[in-house]
Scaffold this active site. Structure first.
Site, PDB file in Angstrom:
ATOM      1  N   CYS A 217       1.012  -1.256   0.056  1.00 24.61           N
ATOM      2  CA  CYS A 217      -0.066  -0.047   0.007  1.00 24.61           C
ATOM      3  C   CYS A 217       0.828   1.280   0.065  1.00 24.61           C
ATOM      4  O   CYS A 217       2.028   1.289   0.518  1.00 24.61           O
ATOM      5  CB  CYS A 217      -0.819  -0.101   1.262  1.00 24.61           C
ATOM      6  SG  CYS A 217      -2.553   0.744   0.865  1.00 24.61           S
ATOM      7  N   ASN A 424      -3.917   3.947   5.733  1.00 29.61           N
ATOM      8  CA  ASN A 424      -3.828   3.391   4.207  1.00 29.61           C
ATOM      9  C   ASN A 424      -5.208   2.934   3.984  1.00 29.61           C
ATOM     10  O   ASN A 424      -6.054   3.026   4.304  1.00 29.61           O
ATOM     11  CB  ASN A 424      -2.742   2.344   4.295  1.00 29.61           C
ATOM     12  CG  ASN A 424      -2.805   1.198   5.130  1.00 29.61           C
ATOM     13  OD1 ASN A 424      -3.285   1.223   6.221  1.00 29.61           O
ATOM     14  ND2 ASN A 424      -2.675   0.126   4.625  1.00 29.61           N
ATOM     15  N   CYS A 426      -6.375  -0.117   3.881  1.00 24.85           N
ATOM     16  CA  CYS A 426      -6.799  -0.939   4.909  1.00 24.85           C
ATOM     17  C   CYS A 426      -6.598  -0.545   6.245  1.00 24.85           C
ATOM     18  O   CYS A 426      -6.878  -1.346   7.213  1.00 24.85           O
ATOM     19  CB  CYS A 426      -6.276  -2.436   4.640  1.00 24.85           C
ATOM     20  SG  CYS A 426      -6.782  -3.323   3.086  1.00 24.85           S
ATOM     21  N   GLU A 428      -4.436   0.111   8.282  1.00 28.26           N
ATOM     22  CA  GLU A 428      -3.359  -0.484   9.393  1.00 28.26           C
ATOM     23  C   GLU A 428      -2.042   0.372   9.489  1.00 28.26           C
ATOM     24  O   GLU A 428      -1.313   0.055  10.500  1.00 28.26           O
ATOM     25  CB  GLU A 428      -3.389  -1.859   9.364  1.00 28.26           C
ATOM     26  CG  GLU A 428      -2.161  -2.298   8.246  1.00 28.26           C
ATOM     27  CD  GLU A 428      -3.035  -2.404   6.910  1.00 28.26           C
ATOM     28  OE1 GLU A 428      -2.297  -2.904   5.991  1.00 28.26           O
ATOM     29  OE2 GLU A 428      -4.120  -1.811   6.640  1.00 28.26           O
ATOM     30  N   CYS A 449       4.069   0.721   2.769  1.00 27.65           N
ATOM     31  CA  CYS A 449       3.786  -0.503   3.860  1.00 27.65           C
ATOM     32  C   CYS A 449       4.060  -1.711   3.030  1.00 27.65           C
ATOM     33  O   CYS A 449       3.565  -2.143   1.994  1.00 27.65           O
ATOM     34  CB  CYS A 449       2.313  -0.638   4.308  1.00 27.65           C
ATOM     35  SG  CYS A 449       0.758  -0.715   3.124  1.00 27.65           S
ATOM     36  N   TYR A 720     -12.189  -0.766  10.460  1.00 26.94           N
ATOM     37  CA  TYR A 720     -12.237  -0.962   9.163  1.00 26.94           C
ATOM     38  C   TYR A 720     -13.627  -1.237   9.107  1.00 26.94           C
ATOM     39  O   TYR A 720     -14.863  -0.685   8.824  1.00 26.94           O
ATOM     40  CB  TYR A 720     -11.439  -2.220   8.799  1.00 26.94           C
ATOM     41  CG  TYR A 720     -11.053  -2.729   7.527  1.00 26.94           C
ATOM     42  CD1 TYR A 720     -10.737  -1.698   6.374  1.00 26.94           C
ATOM     43  CD2 TYR A 720     -10.757  -4.024   7.096  1.00 26.94           C
ATOM     44  CE1 TYR A 720     -10.432  -2.069   5.135  1.00 26.94           C
ATOM     45  CE2 TYR A 720     -10.496  -4.237   5.764  1.00 26.94           C
ATOM     46  CZ  TYR A 720     -10.150  -3.195   4.759  1.00 26.94           C
ATOM     47  OH  TYR A 720     -10.053  -3.536   3.379  1.00 26.94           O
ATOM     48  N   TYR A 721     -13.970  -2.711   8.503  1.00 28.30           N
ATOM     49  CA  TYR A 721     -15.349  -2.860   8.026  1.00 28.30           C
ATOM     50  C   TYR A 721     -16.282  -3.144   9.185  1.00 28.30           C
ATOM     51  O   TYR A 721     -16.056  -3.546  10.506  1.00 28.30           O
ATOM     52  CB  TYR A 721     -15.347  -4.671   7.480  1.00 28.30           C
ATOM     53  CG  TYR A 721     -14.954  -4.387   5.921  1.00 28.30           C
ATOM     54  CD1 TYR A 721     -14.338  -3.363   5.430  1.00 28.30           C
ATOM     55  CD2 TYR A 721     -14.783  -5.636   5.229  1.00 28.30           C
ATOM     56  CE1 TYR A 721     -13.652  -3.416   3.914  1.00 28.30           C
ATOM     57  CE2 TYR A 721     -14.271  -5.894   4.030  1.00 28.30           C
ATOM     58  CZ  TYR A 721     -13.702  -4.475   3.451  1.00 28.30           C
ATOM     59  OH  TYR A 721     -13.323  -4.521   2.056  1.00 28.30           O
TER      60      TYR A 721
END
Length: 740
Positions: A217, A424, A426, A428, A449, A720-721
């Site tokens: 990423c 980023n 996702c 993290e 990353c 996140y989700y």
């Protein structure tokens, strides 16, 4: 009846040969060869290709995989391995496989392998490496593992689908690329084939090839001017074409109607520029491995916040939606308190209140924000705090993809001495970024990353924690080499050669919990989790410190708090401290002294990413996640399905916590806060909501809000989700760049 062989020759169909292959695939397994043949329901016809027959047998065996007959995942893998070897080399026995040299020369000639790799080794060293590869290790791969290798990781023609290596050649040549000694190659190869460690798609698919961008990423911080916006779009195109996912910060962009050139024109707002970003992201398919993906970060106090929150919402039109990007709203405790009290939130354009974006995430922000609120000359928009919070909760639940970053928590335990502005794809990674106006200049900083994962399946109780030291050392060494040998298509990204940041996480956490008889809801599990991740971070720091002795500390090590002996857990809040009151086990005083004396090879070391993809290769549960089912059907974008069984599913079925059985995400918040205590970056945290556990099958917004607030109080950084139970099949190819 005749069958057509792979070389085009015709020969008589032999039921005996077919049965021999299936019996070989089932040898020493609780898998019935007759069931595979009967389930295949072969419809033979004159001239049928042997490859077609084999494909049907593979699918037949795969369809028999279930929790009570999980051995079919091994028989299916063997059949797939047989098929692959026959297609590639016309042989299938281990002893008949060609040498590494033969495969290497062939793939160099075809333009796939980097010809420089083999030049690092003498003839004598190459002979020793030939003895390291063990083609029998293919039998350690389950069907899901082998198929994932073929689908995404082995060198192949992405147009025709033709494969040019087996998994074992992939593993050994990756090891040869990332290590310079026979012993180093042996260590890394063994860690890979024994599924102790894993790497993400850009590394697994790219290392050893002539494509040399391996970062999962890229974090791009865009300035508030056309030069920077278009330079960012240019950088996105360069990185997406090289398999990277994108994190974008547009918090600096001024709002709709803001003055430009002293009022000569007014600003058209962020949405037109988001469409530009979306086009750049979707312009390439990341080297044919997956589609381009991006997450954009924006502050809660942006004047267009109400429009930004619903950009993925299906209720709108194409004119007011930008659905092919993901969005991360940045919050702080200051705003969370206001929203909970239903106080007004003042929204400012960065062009009217420039100090806000510079201080965003720092303690000084609150005072300056109040100063702007008190200044009646500064243009602002007021909205109801509770209405804004409800909108966040609603969109998070309805789309599942509105992410949240608590930027004050991110900076409170930041191991860099400078401010963190964004996260980023996702969510993290938390590394420094600054804007730039020219992709060919050295101004600004793009963060990268480079990821790796440790398989916790090798552990049980605390007496086994020492077993993770060696594989973690292998990961740190390999990722540091990745930083060194990869190409940086944009000048601003070359700063990473000075920082050498990496992000190591874990996979198979749920399996480790099950083996220890622990449920996610068990608070008594927290001390053991705490001790595990104390060891995890300790061994990472030790490995980087030892690598600094060998290769030198990273050039900008003095720009980290590690240089002063500060560890991630030194700055955690009281809420986290009260969760686990356990004295540290390891000798941190010694490690602090060693780090201050020798430095570290890497500025930061740990981040917990989604581990959707390589969890299939290591046959492990995803990251810190509880599995959704004991047997899962994972479907990629081409429609192909793979059946995956959790480790020791039959034996430990009652021990696993299933995600859809989690009644309260409080247990997830507590676990990740204990893990976050030690990590020097962030965790990609998912919440789970099963409508059947709520009255009327409706998930109240207050439940979502409660989870968000508790997550913040426990020092949580990024959410996140928000997953809801609406389908069992899971699509795994989307946003895959940060998935190990």
């Amino acid at each position: 009846m005749k069958v057509k062989k792979r070389n085009g020759e015709l020969e008589d169909f032999s039921a005996e040969k077919l049965n021999e292959v299936v019996m070989w695939a089932c040898k020493d397994l609780e898998a019935n060869p007759s069931d595979i043949v009967m389930n295949a329901k072969l419809q033979l016809y004159n001239g049928i290709k042997t490859s077609k027959i084999h494909e049907v047998l593979v699918n037949s065996s795969a369809n028999l995989i279930n929790i009570k007959n999980s051995d079919y995942q091994w028989s299916t893998s063997r059949l797939l391995s047989f098929f692959t070897r026959k297609q590639l080399f016309g042989v299938f026995k281990d002893e008949d496989m060609p040498s590494i040299k033969e495969v290497f020369r062939k793939n160099v000639k075809l333009g796939f392998y980097d010809p420089q790799i083999i030049k690092k080794f003498t003839d004598d060293e190459l002979e020793q490496i030939e003895k390291i590869i063990n083609h029998g290790n293919d039998n350690l791969l389950t069907y899901a593992s082998y198929k994932k290798m073929l689908d995404s990781y082995v060198v192949k023609n992405r147009v025709t689908g033709y494969i040019y290596e087996t998994p074992q050649y992939s593993f050994i040549i990756i090891a040869m690329t990332l290590e310079n000694t026979v012993e180093g190659v042996r260590n890394l190869y063994e860690s890979l084939v024994n599924k102790l460690i894993s790497f993400p798609t850009p590394i697994m698919a790219g290392v050893r090839t002539n494509s040399k961008q391996y970062a999962s990423c890229v974090l791009i911080d865009s300035g508030d001017d056309l030069e920077s916006i278009y330079a960012s779009a240019h950088a996105i195109g360069r990185f997406v074409s090289r398999k990277a996912g994108i994190g974008l910060n547009f918090g600096r962009w001024r709002a709709l109607g803001s003055s430009i050139r002293k009022g000569e024109v007014f600003h058209t707002g962020v949405i037109p520029f988001l469409r530009l970003t979306q086009s750049a992201v979707k312009s390439c398919s990341q080297g044919g491995v997956r589609d381009g993906s991006a997450t954009t970060n924006f502050p809660i106090w942006h004047p267009e916040i109400s429009d930004l929150l619903v950009l993925k919402n299906n209720k709108g039109t194409d004119d007011n939606r930008v659905k092919n990007l993901d969005y991360c709203v940045q919050l702080t405790g200051f705003f969370l308190k206001r929203m909970l009290k239903n106080e007004k939130i003042s929204l400012f354009s960065t062009s009217d209140a420039p100090e806000l974006i510079e201080l965003w995430g720092l303690p000084e922000f609150d005072e300056v924000y109040l100063k702007y609120e008190a200044d009646k000359k500064v243009k602002r928009i007021e909205v109801d705090g509770q209405e804004l919070l409800l909108s966040i909760a609603t969109e998070r639940l309805n789309t599942g993809r509105l992410y949240i970053s608590f930027i004050d928590n991110v900076n409170a335990t930041n191991q860099f001495k400078c401010k963190i502005n964004m996260t980023n794809l996702c969510v993290e990674i938390t590394e420094p970024t600054t804007p730039f106006t020219d992709v060919n200049s050295e101004e600004g900083e793009i963060a990268l990353c480079n990821l790796g994962g440790l398989n916790l399946g090798i552990l049980k109780g605390r007496d086994t924690f020492h077993l993770i030291e060696k594989p973690l050392r292998d990961i740190v060494r390999a990722l540091d080499t990745v930083v060194e040998i990869q190409e940086y298509p944009v000048k601003a990204a070359e700063k990473q050669l000075k920082r050498r940041s990496i992000g190591v996480g874990v996979t198979n956490f749920a399996y480790w919990m099950a083996k220890n008889g622990l449920k996610y809801e068990d608070e008594e599990a927290l001390p053991l989790i705490d001790e595990l991740f104390e060891h995890f971070q300790y061994y990472l720091i030790k490995a980087s410190m030892e690598l600094a002795k060998e290769r030198g500390a990273c050039e900008w090590f003095n720009k980290t708090k590690y240089a002063e002996g500060v560890m991630p857990f030194d700055n955690i809040n009281e809420e986290v401290k009260n969760l686990v009151k356990r004295p540290l086990t390891l000798d941190w005083d010694w490690l602090r002294k060693q780090v201050k004396l020798h430095g570290m090879r890497n500025s930061v070391l740990s981040a917990q990413m989604p581990v959707e993809s390589s969890s299939m290769v290591t046959n492990s549960t995803n990251g810190l996640e509880a599995p959704r089912e004991l047997v899962t059907v994972k479907t990629n974008k081409s429609g192909a399905s793979t059946v995956m069984v959790v480790p020791e599913g039959k034996k430990l079925a009652s021990k696993y916590t299933l995600a859809w059985d989690i009644v309260d995400n409080s247990c997830i918040n507590k676990i990740v806060s204990v893990v976050q205590k030690y990590l020097d970056q962030a965790i990609s945290v998912n919440h789970y909501y099963n409508p059947t556990l709520f009255e009327g099958n409706q998930i109240p917004a207050k439940v979502i809000i409660k989870d968000i607030v508790e997550f913040y109080k426990l020092g949580g950084k990024n959410l996140y989700y928000a997953n809801t139970l609406d389908a069992i099949e899971i699509e795994v190819e989307d946003c895959e760049s940060c998935k190990l």
